[in-house]
Write a protein that holds these residues in place. Structure first.
Motif, PDB file in Angstrom:
ATOM      1  N   ASP A 145     -94.039 -15.504  12.490  1.00 47.09           N
ATOM      2  CA  ASP A 145     -94.649 -15.108  13.774  1.00 47.09           C
ATOM      3  C   ASP A 145     -93.525 -14.872  14.790  1.00 47.09           C
ATOM      4  N   ILE A 146     -93.270 -13.610  15.093  1.00 50.08           N
ATOM      5  CA  ILE A 146     -92.157 -13.263  15.974  1.00 50.08           C
ATOM      6  C   ILE A 146     -92.380 -13.761  17.394  1.00 50.08           C
ATOM      7  N   LYS A 202    -101.519 -18.365   9.794  1.00 49.79           N
ATOM      8  CA  LYS A 202    -102.468 -18.165   8.703  1.00 49.79           C
ATOM      9  C   LYS A 202    -101.963 -17.215   7.615  1.00 49.79           C
ATOM     10  N   TYR A 203    -101.009 -16.356   7.949  1.00 51.53           N
ATOM     11  CA  TYR A 203    -100.578 -15.361   6.963  1.00 51.53           C
ATOM     12  C   TYR A 203     -99.132 -15.594   6.544  1.00 51.53           C
ATOM     13  N   GLY A 260     -86.530 -10.376  13.131  1.00 52.93           N
ATOM     14  CA  GLY A 260     -86.362  -9.094  13.794  1.00 52.93           C
ATOM     15  C   GLY A 260     -85.542  -8.100  12.984  1.00 52.93           C
ATOM     16  N   THR A 261     -85.157  -8.510  11.793  1.00 52.01           N
ATOM     17  CA  THR A 261     -84.267  -7.676  10.988  1.00 52.01           C
ATOM     18  C   THR A 261     -85.018  -6.526  10.343  1.00 52.01           C
ATOM     19  N   ASN A 266     -93.776  -2.458   7.745  1.00 51.83           N
ATOM     20  CA  ASN A 266     -93.161  -2.646   9.059  1.00 51.83           C
ATOM     21  C   ASN A 266     -92.556  -4.041   9.048  1.00 51.83           C
ATOM     22  N   PRO A 267     -91.247  -4.154   8.806  1.00 53.27           N
ATOM     23  CA  PRO A 267     -90.667  -5.481   8.599  1.00 53.27           C
ATOM     24  C   PRO A 267     -90.813  -6.401   9.804  1.00 53.27           C
ATOM     25  N   ALA A 268     -91.113  -5.836  10.961  1.00 56.70           N
ATOM     26  CA  ALA A 268     -91.181  -6.668  12.154  1.00 56.70           C
ATOM     27  C   ALA A 268     -92.606  -6.862  12.654  1.00 56.70           C
ATOM     28  N   ASP A 269     -93.604  -6.585  11.809  1.00 57.16           N
ATOM     29  CA  ASP A 269     -94.994  -6.767  12.253  1.00 57.16           C
ATOM     30  C   ASP A 269     -95.875  -7.025  11.029  1.00 57.16           C
ATOM     31  N   ILE A 270     -96.291  -8.260  10.864  1.00 51.33           N
ATOM     32  CA  ILE A 270     -97.045  -8.659   9.674  1.00 51.33           C
ATOM     33  C   ILE A 270     -98.407  -7.971   9.618  1.00 51.33           C
ATOM     34  N   MET A 271     -99.135  -7.974  10.725  1.00 47.10           N
ATOM     35  CA  MET A 271    -100.485  -7.428  10.696  1.00 47.10           C
ATOM     36  C   MET A 271    -100.453  -5.918  10.442  1.00 47.10           C
TER      37      MET A 271
END
Lengths: 321, 321, 321, 321, 321, 321
Positions: free
Chosen positions: F101-102, A166-167, F51-52, A98-103
């Motif tokens: 961090d978005i 942190k990530y 956001g890409t 999910n390119p827009a959500d790291i977690m």
């Protein structure tokens, strides 16, 4: 002996520029494919770079690595190993990030690798940025900390960026130590160089017992001596191998986001992998190949060649699953 | 001593980016030009790549090599040789290939070189893919087999591709041995590396007595030692020198169709040629420079620099025609 | 100890791809800025290439070097030096050249550097082609000839081009000796190679006592030995360091106008600078970075890394102004 | 009817990527060649960009234009004109510039063109930056002012740069009017656009009677209407045609130093030339093609296509020499 | 209505840079796959360029087209057609060519397409050079001549090259008429332009009744009018659509071997395809995409977009198999 | 009338390739600089692309836009407007994002713009991906919904990606409508095209009253007619202008992550902005310029030219702060 169905397509049958590009022209075996159970090694793409604090691009790595990996043939020119005959290998496809959500992405990656591990398949990963290794380790080291041999120009041991984030791709191994995924006394980092913000990462390494071999030591001692020490540090336990393409000098590997001047040449880049022979590898990755900075594709070809060398070692030595 | 009419244009008179680009800024002497008889060495382009089984492009090699060769000056910086004063040299133009007919092209090439040889001119070729060397050898070795010193990452000794196709850039030396153009006992192949389909080519080499020096041996022994052996293998007889640009590591020579990781660096790339001093060279080539994969032009500049080193050795040592 | 206002922006605060790019993310201090007096080292751009006789481009050098220098962090990874803490440094901006008038440009450059020198600031220059060094030396050596350690593949000691033109990037050090700006007995040129028109430059070097170390000697003796000799030649007097990026092999530094095959690798490119420790540096430059021939930007990154190494030596060792 | 010896090499005989690249594959006829007297049109390179105030590169223009001109065939696809049959044409080679001396270069250029004009040959030039046109006009208009049809996004009518420098690529036509080389009432400039420093150039045009057709007028009126006016302005007298490649929109012609957004497309780029039919052309040029900014070569191909269209008009209409 | 198993992967599920790239992210169905019988349209790659007489490269076309086709989504933005719902579509993989044998390759291609046709599947091809269309037509028109709408800048109607070579990318439609594969009275060629050797091709077209619409007529009449005529010429019979990417202006499609200046823009490039609505299409291709000349990949993206428009028309209108 | 201290550096004084690159060579005025209060328009970089969902790169946009904006001069070539004299303008630097961090990044952006708005400065932004516009609108529309004229090939009105992710560059205007930042009845989207997943975005537009003008309507009606409608929709209230560079056809703007075929040409790209004259602009942006896909820099030059056109309109028409 491997099954005939898991052999790569030969360039004598189909020219290497032809065909749908899978890793090393192997068959594609998805996680729901019953053939998964027959595999010993799975090649997996992690098209993800949300942890990148500098120049992004590794999200495109798996595709370019697949493309250039079609230049790889069946037999190692130096060791003579024929990995596809030694072990059933296949391309398991890409983890959907999910390119827009790291977690969320990290959970998806860990979930994917858990299924791979549970199927008894050794994962060989094409990243992705170096943060990818953290969620992979969460699956690989689920039952206890592993050792690690780490080729890189950076330690990736920082605590946080941008006021505490942190990530990132500069923090995965700090987290992995904190989470008990790595046994720091069995971790060896090789090739570290470049300017630094400060010594926080090196101080942490010292405090937990991680061995850092900086580039000037590497150049002075040579590959054989350095790798002997690395093998000794890793010992006989389960060991992960993480190979950041920026370990190699940027003339040989320009396609990466955070290059550092003065690294090993391309012969050494492959040679260090051959010296892993005998290590109990439970997973490996090649990360930080960044196609937007690799116009010629030669970084990806180097990356694919490193993957092949890793495969040769893993196919020969891998623990019986 | 050479004629003044065969001197290259100096960059002190005409900047090197100016002028119609001939090889090393030499005069153009076509095969019908009466001055052909005055020449000792002829530089020839073979703009042809129909034998390429992988990524094409060497058809554009001669033009880009001419372009970058205008960066070459008159005197060897290390040996002090001034080849254009030692021997009359000229650009003989390009062989006209037939891009859509391999057999016709090979006949055209052999025909062109026969005229060159008959005029008593030593050919120095800018390829073209490596299949080009076969029709050249048919002219050069018309009166008996020659020895060969061969720099490459591949042996080009395979028997056939795609179900039996006999003429590709991976087969020229198999054909040349079969046709009696090469004396296999006087052939030395240097720098061989990369993954392979199988060992068929190496088995053939062993069976006929071709000496293959793989890259790890090259790196271990060093240039001087390896080249001493190569000179000994070639002996005192007529010898052809064939230099595939993919001998050099792809960081130094990215512009080629089938690169292999881990080759020599650029200093070694030139150094091996200087060690040919004393070999009885009856022809030489630099092949597989592929401009579409050489955006910077630096591969062609390296290729032109290798051609200049070959010229220096040939101009000093060439047998009296 | 330096002032806090002269610290570079950290990548932990602002990602390295962000922000208006100054050299190494230092503050910009123009010549009219009162803070000039507080500086010990000033980084200066000379965006000028009118002396180029071959492929132009270094006029774009300072901007690309600034851009890539944002990849540099605060601490030397090998020596541990933190130059921005050791000395007040700033970006002094670019000298405004006149691209259509060589003599006017040289006067502008000398005038700019006179003000820098008068302010007691050591200049570290990003060129620009190598003719830039001549007007810089006119300011730096205003009170007497200086020594020079010169890394390059060319001597730049020719007398004239194109029928007598005296000011080109191939002549600056001939002029500098003639003008009494350099003490030839204290000049050492390292890495010289490539084809040459003739030996005029080397004959001149011999006649005035300049020591030229050609590349084959460099490769044979190694960095430490060569640099020990260079330091001895420079001695304890004021010494200028001039670093032409074409000293480095074109695989590592493709972005330059007159590359020569067979140079040092990137580790050596930085290593030679660290061996300048102890030399009394009164100014230094990195010249001939040519962005139009540096699509990847890696030449500029190498150039910025060399500037950082120079800065580390200068910050530690600079004479008290 | 032309001589058979001045026909271009056909792609049916020699593939277009083969052969030493002359303009449109014509024979090379140097100024000392007796065949010069037989020519009606001479194609000339001016590899020079010392007048460039912004991004340099046109010094490489003639070589790249020659290279891409080998893609041109013998017959105009729209008008059916076969210029090489209509008039004897040849490649006269390059003017040797002095890259480090503007005044010397201009004298060299004028001297070269005087010999061409004296031989009764119409010059068709491949630049070079736009300052090249001034020394050409000094030869072409030696016997009196000529008219000019000028395609460009800039007027190049400024008085001086950098505090009074009179000879740059932004000033040639100001100088040409002052020197009596151009009859301003017979000058028409087409396609002018982009941001400007001020209106000094336009005010000068108005004051001397030069007609400037800005791009928005061009787009509104269309090619046929604008060119009818241009032909009327030029009238029946001797007229020079100067075509700056930045007339064309940068999507079609990226390879230039000072592009301006919003220009004509490529069909219009050729169409305007066909509308020159009937104009008494005494010389023409295509300038400002800058290979370092033209990675694909398509700008040079467009430039060569424009040269071919000019040649078609000149071959049909040229005044009897 | 199509089967759910033949839907492309959505970018909402897997980012478009991820995954093994098949055409438009469709499933791969090989010729031996039983699902072949369920398909209405098969997307096929022909990675072959041995017929190329100029700059090669289209052998790499299918792979790059697959890569960029992952940017295509499920619904036509203008017509609203959802082709993957209208018809079962799949990627049938690549025909295995023999790069070193033209006649063998043509037989392989015809053999592949015969199997496709026999399975009742309409072929939509990604070339390959334009000679590819000849062996395809041998399968498609096996039961009688078909009409053809042909977008191109060249007629590809020449008789022979290089002294009589009959099979090149400049001759396929001459052969196809001779072999009775095309009904020349139902053939319309649109966009023809560029310089020509002579008028032999146009004379042949006239002699057999092929309608050629040159580019100036295209620009004058506009898309709707031209395409109405093309539809009328094709009539109601079986019609093949052949789309050479060099139909489009090289600013929009630089990645091709023989570009010609002055073509349609990208909106027109898609618009002409939408005007094929109602034509009885029995096969279609997009050829001559040459990745080595398409650094940005935008030519391949245009090519993939044209393939999608063709698919929309074919899915709506295809004859019931 | 503006202050002399806010004038850009002239290319007559300092060549345009020289100097530290700020937007349009304006002075840098940070948020803490007291001169902020004197400004009417602030140019701001948002180096952020988290956001890409497709190909990343706009994080590098501000730097490349600054670089190429140094090619812009002081006066509009068509309207004659001299924006830097009409209004005090400056470069406010970059917002420091948190690439990993978005949510944090969006807060940082909104915070930065609040300070700008509070200082009475109109923001003109260089993105950054299109998600950047959402946090900007949170500051700009803090006191009530604004209208928007939106140039783009996508509506960016989707609800979520990847199973519900709400903040991507495909969702900003859905969020902005939901948050009451935009008055949908005063929003006009122009140039929409390309394939789509489905019609969810268009259905939403219809349901809230956003006017969408697809590209085929744009091409049919022409710029003047379309823009008249857009001005009428925006009316007399506060209006934001958001310009995604992918509005323009990819031949003119290849450097972007999600290009769509068939867009406006470059003349139209600037023309639409000039038709904004009279609109009450409270902020504007140019987003999605992606340097890794813009090797030539021409996309950034187009982007900078659009920014200049926006500046001309804003400087003439901006509401008194």
């Amino acid at each position: 002996m491997s099954d005939s169905q898991f052999q790569p397509v030969s360039g004598f049958d189909l020219p290497r520029f032809a065909g749908i590009p899978t890793f090393m022209r192997l068959p594609h075996v998805g996680l729901d494919d019953p053939r998964l159970a027959d595999l010993r090694i799975g090649l997996i793409g992690v098209p993800w770079d949300s942890g990148t604090t500098n120049r992004a691009g590794p999200r495109h790595g798996p595709r370019q690595l697949r493309d250039l990996s079609t230049m790889i043939r069946a037999q190692n020119g130096i060791t003579g190993v024929r990995p596809f005959e030694a072990a059933n290998c296949a391309d398991l496809g890409d983890v959907p990030p999910n390119p827009a959500d790291i977690m969320d992405s990290m959970e998806r990656i860990t979930g994917f690798y858990r299924r791979v591990i549970e199927a008894g398949v050794l994962p060989l990963t094409a990243g992705g940025d170096h943060l990818s290794t953290l969620p992979i380790l969460r699956a690989v080291a689920a039952s206890g900390p592993v050792g690690m041999i780490h080729f890189d120009s950076h330690t990736d041991l920082f605590d946080g960026y941008f006021g505490g984030t942190k990530y990132t791709h500069g923090t995965p191994f700090r987290r992995a130590v904190e989470e008990g995924l790595l046994d720091p006394k069995r971790v060896c980092m090789i090739g570290i160089r470049g300017t630094t913000y400060d010594s926080e990462d090196r101080d942490f390494a010292d405090s937990v017992g991680i061995r850092v071999i900086p580039i000037e030591e590497f150049h002075t001692r040579g590959v054989a001596d350095v790798m002997a020490e690395a093998r000794e540090i890793a010992g006989t336990g389960d060991t992960y191998v993480s190979y950041d393409i920026d370990f190699v000098d940027p003339a040989f590997a320009p396609g990466t986001g955070t290059p550092e001047i003065g690294g090993p040449n391309s012969f050494q880049a492959l040679e260090v992998v051959r010296h892993l022979d005998g290590v109990r590898i439970v997973g490996a990755d090649v990360v930080e190949v960044s196609p937007p900075f690799d116009a010629s594709g030669n970084t990806a070809f180097l990356g694919a060649s490193i993957m092949f060398e890793l495969l040769c070692v893993m196919a020969s030595d891998a623990p019986q699953a």
